[in-house]
Design a protein around this motif. Structure first.
Motif, short mmCIF file in Angstrom:
data_model
loop_
_atom_site.label_atom_id
_atom_site.label_comp_id
_atom_site.label_asym_id
_atom_site.label_seq_id
_atom_site.Cartn_x
_atom_site.Cartn_y
_atom_site.Cartn_z
N ALA A 161 39.77 64.48 39.84
CA ALA A 161 39.57 65.49 38.82
C ALA A 161 38.41 66.41 39.20
CB ALA A 161 39.29 64.83 37.47
N ALA A 162 37.35 65.84 39.80
CA ALA A 162 36.23 66.66 40.28
C ALA A 162 36.67 67.53 41.45
CB ALA A 162 35.07 65.76 40.67
N ALA A 163 37.49 66.97 42.33
CA ALA A 163 37.99 67.75 43.47
C ALA A 163 38.85 68.92 43.01
CB ALA A 163 38.78 66.84 44.41
N GLU A 164 39.55 68.73 41.91
CA GLU A 164 40.40 69.78 41.37
C GLU A 164 39.60 71.04 41.05
OE1 GLU A 164 43.84 70.14 37.90
OE2 GLU A 164 42.17 68.74 37.64
N TRP A 172 44.94 68.20 51.72
CA TRP A 172 45.44 67.18 52.64
C TRP A 172 44.86 65.84 52.22
CZ3 TRP A 172 47.39 68.04 58.02
CH2 TRP A 172 47.83 69.36 58.22
N LEU A 173 45.66 64.80 52.34
CA LEU A 173 45.18 63.45 52.10
C LEU A 173 45.18 62.68 53.41
CD1 LEU A 173 46.87 62.22 48.79
CD2 LEU A 173 44.65 63.33 49.12
N VAL A 174 44.14 61.89 53.61
CA VAL A 174 44.07 61.03 54.78
C VAL A 174 44.58 59.66 54.38
CG1 VAL A 174 42.57 60.03 56.54
CG2 VAL A 174 42.06 62.30 55.62
N VAL A 175 45.63 59.18 55.03
CA VAL A 175 46.19 57.87 54.73
C VAL A 175 46.18 57.02 56.00
CG1 VAL A 175 47.62 58.69 52.82
CG2 VAL A 175 48.58 58.62 55.13
N ASP A 176 45.99 55.73 55.82
CA ASP A 176 45.93 54.80 56.94
C ASP A 176 47.28 54.09 57.07
OD1 ASP A 176 45.38 52.71 58.76
OD2 ASP A 176 43.27 52.69 58.16
N ALA A 177 47.97 54.31 58.18
CA ALA A 177 49.30 53.74 58.38
C ALA A 177 49.27 52.22 58.48
CB ALA A 177 49.94 54.33 59.64
N ARG A 178 48.09 51.63 58.67
CA ARG A 178 47.97 50.18 58.79
C ARG A 178 47.93 49.48 57.44
NH1 ARG A 178 42.77 50.94 62.49
NH2 ARG A 178 42.48 52.39 60.76
N HIS A 179 47.69 50.24 56.38
CA HIS A 179 47.60 49.65 55.05
C HIS A 179 48.97 49.36 54.46
CE1 HIS A 179 43.31 51.45 54.30
NE2 HIS A 179 43.34 50.55 55.27
N LYS A 180 49.01 48.47 53.48
CA LYS A 180 50.27 48.17 52.80
C LYS A 180 50.79 49.43 52.12
CE LYS A 180 49.35 43.29 51.75
NZ LYS A 180 49.19 42.30 50.66
N HIS A 181 52.10 49.65 52.26
CA HIS A 181 52.68 50.87 51.69
C HIS A 181 52.47 50.94 50.18
CE1 HIS A 181 55.33 54.26 51.08
NE2 HIS A 181 55.97 53.57 50.18
N ALA A 182 52.61 49.82 49.49
CA ALA A 182 52.46 49.82 48.04
C ALA A 182 51.05 50.26 47.63
CB ALA A 182 52.76 48.44 47.47
N ASP A 183 50.05 49.81 48.38
CA ASP A 183 48.67 50.20 48.06
C ASP A 183 48.45 51.68 48.32
OD1 ASP A 183 48.15 47.56 47.41
OD2 ASP A 183 47.25 47.08 49.36
N THR A 184 48.97 52.16 49.45
CA THR A 184 48.82 53.57 49.77
C THR A 184 49.55 54.45 48.76
OG1 THR A 184 48.64 53.08 52.14
CG2 THR A 184 49.23 55.33 51.54
N ALA A 185 50.77 54.04 48.39
CA ALA A 185 51.55 54.82 47.43
C ALA A 185 50.84 54.89 46.08
CB ALA A 185 52.94 54.21 47.26
N ALA A 186 50.23 53.79 45.65
CA ALA A 186 49.52 53.78 44.38
C ALA A 186 48.31 54.72 44.44
CB ALA A 186 49.07 52.36 44.03
N TRP A 187 47.61 54.72 45.57
CA TRP A 187 46.45 55.59 45.72
C TRP A 187 46.88 57.06 45.72
CZ3 TRP A 187 45.03 58.89 49.83
CH2 TRP A 187 43.74 59.44 49.70
N VAL A 188 47.93 57.38 46.46
CA VAL A 188 48.42 58.75 46.51
C VAL A 188 48.87 59.20 45.13
CG1 VAL A 188 50.25 60.24 47.41
CG2 VAL A 188 49.06 58.67 48.95
N ALA A 190 47.71 58.24 42.29
CA ALA A 190 46.52 58.49 41.49
C ALA A 190 45.93 59.86 41.81
CB ALA A 190 45.48 57.39 41.73
N VAL A 191 45.91 60.22 43.09
CA VAL A 191 45.43 61.55 43.48
C VAL A 191 46.30 62.63 42.87
CG1 VAL A 191 45.02 63.12 45.41
CG2 VAL A 191 44.41 60.71 45.62
N GLN A 192 47.62 62.41 42.89
CA GLN A 192 48.56 63.42 42.43
C GLN A 192 48.53 63.62 40.92
OE1 GLN A 192 52.07 61.79 44.49
NE2 GLN A 192 52.20 63.72 45.60
N THR A 193 47.83 62.79 40.19
CA THR A 193 47.67 63.06 38.76
C THR A 193 46.79 64.28 38.53
OG1 THR A 193 45.76 61.58 38.53
CG2 THR A 193 47.94 60.62 38.15
N ARG A 194 46.00 64.67 39.54
CA ARG A 194 45.10 65.81 39.38
C ARG A 194 45.26 66.88 40.45
NH1 ARG A 194 41.83 65.03 34.90
NH2 ARG A 194 41.73 67.28 35.21
#
Length: 231
Positions: A161-164, A172-188, A190-194
């Motif tokens: 919300a502050a970044a907005e 651009w979002l930086v995502v780590d391909a080594r992380h679990k997809h479910a965790d990355t998807a949840a984080w993305v 959350a970002v997309q709410t704002r």
């Protein structure tokens, strides 16, 4: 069409897609929908099941009679115009490396913001400082790239919300391909709410056996392990 029927058709026809837009549905007052302005409601359809990759979701909604206004999305090529502001966001300080590489690629000015600081790199906080950074970059004929630290994943929505408030032209979002997809998807999500997210910068792709899992996020990949894909 009754609101309940429209929602049922949306769920049936748009399974598996994450599609954000503004839909005019007079009289619909469900508590879970947050109105961004008069006569329109903003919503995100849930991820229910796979959807054919080439299916045109906007066309389906149009055939249903739902008037949809979708924000224009710049693709996975970074903006280069004088004064353009690009935000590169990630948890903790993970945005700094990709932001530095992106700034070098577009010959732009580098800034930091959010929960990230770097020695000798100016920071910007809020609309006024972002506008000043734009003006300085425009005067020198450059874009400006902001490395934005979103902190811990649990804080993502708050700091997004502050970044907005920086009013970026491209995010651009930086995502780590080594992380679990479910965790990355949840984080993305959350970002997309704002923030409207235009592209991904993927790190760790060379260190996993499933580097293409990030494509399931539905956002164009423009950068992989600090190598641009737009050339």
């Amino acid at each position: 069409m009754p609101a309940t029927s429209l929602r049922a058709l949306l769920r049936k026809l748009v399974r598996g897609a994450r599609y954000e837009g503004l839909v005019a549905m007079p009289g619909l007052g469900d508590a879970e929908l947050e109105p961004p302005g008069a006569g329109a409601l903003r919503f995100t359809l849930p991820d229910l099941s796979p959807l054919p990759a080439r299916e045109n979701v906007g066309e389906m909604l149009h055939r249903m009679g739902a008037p949809v206004v979708v924000e224009d999305r710049v693709g996975s090529v970074p903006l280069r115009g004088p004064g353009n502001l690009i935000v590169v966001a990630a948890p903790h300080d993970a945005a700094l490396g990709p932001a530095m590489a992106l700034a070098e690629a577009v010959r732009g000015q580098l800034r930091t913001s959010g929960l990230i600081e770097a020695y000798r790199i100016p920071s910007v906080e809020g609309r006024r400082e972002a506008a000043a950074a734009r003006a300085e970059a425009a005067a020198s004929g450059q874009p400006v790239v902001v490395a934005y630290g979103l902190g811990r994943p649990a804080w993502t929505a708050t700091h997004a919300a502050a970044a907005e408030r920086l009013n970026a032209d491209q995010t651009w979002l930086v995502v780590d391909a080594r992380h679990k997809h479910a965790d990355t998807a949840a984080w993305v999500a959350a970002v997309q709410t704002r923030l409207v997210v235009h592209a991904l910068a993927v790190v760790g792709a060379a260190e996993t056996s499933t580097p293409r899992t990030v494509e399931r996020l539905g956002i164009p990949v423009g950068w992989t392990d600090q190598s641009p894909l737009w050339n």
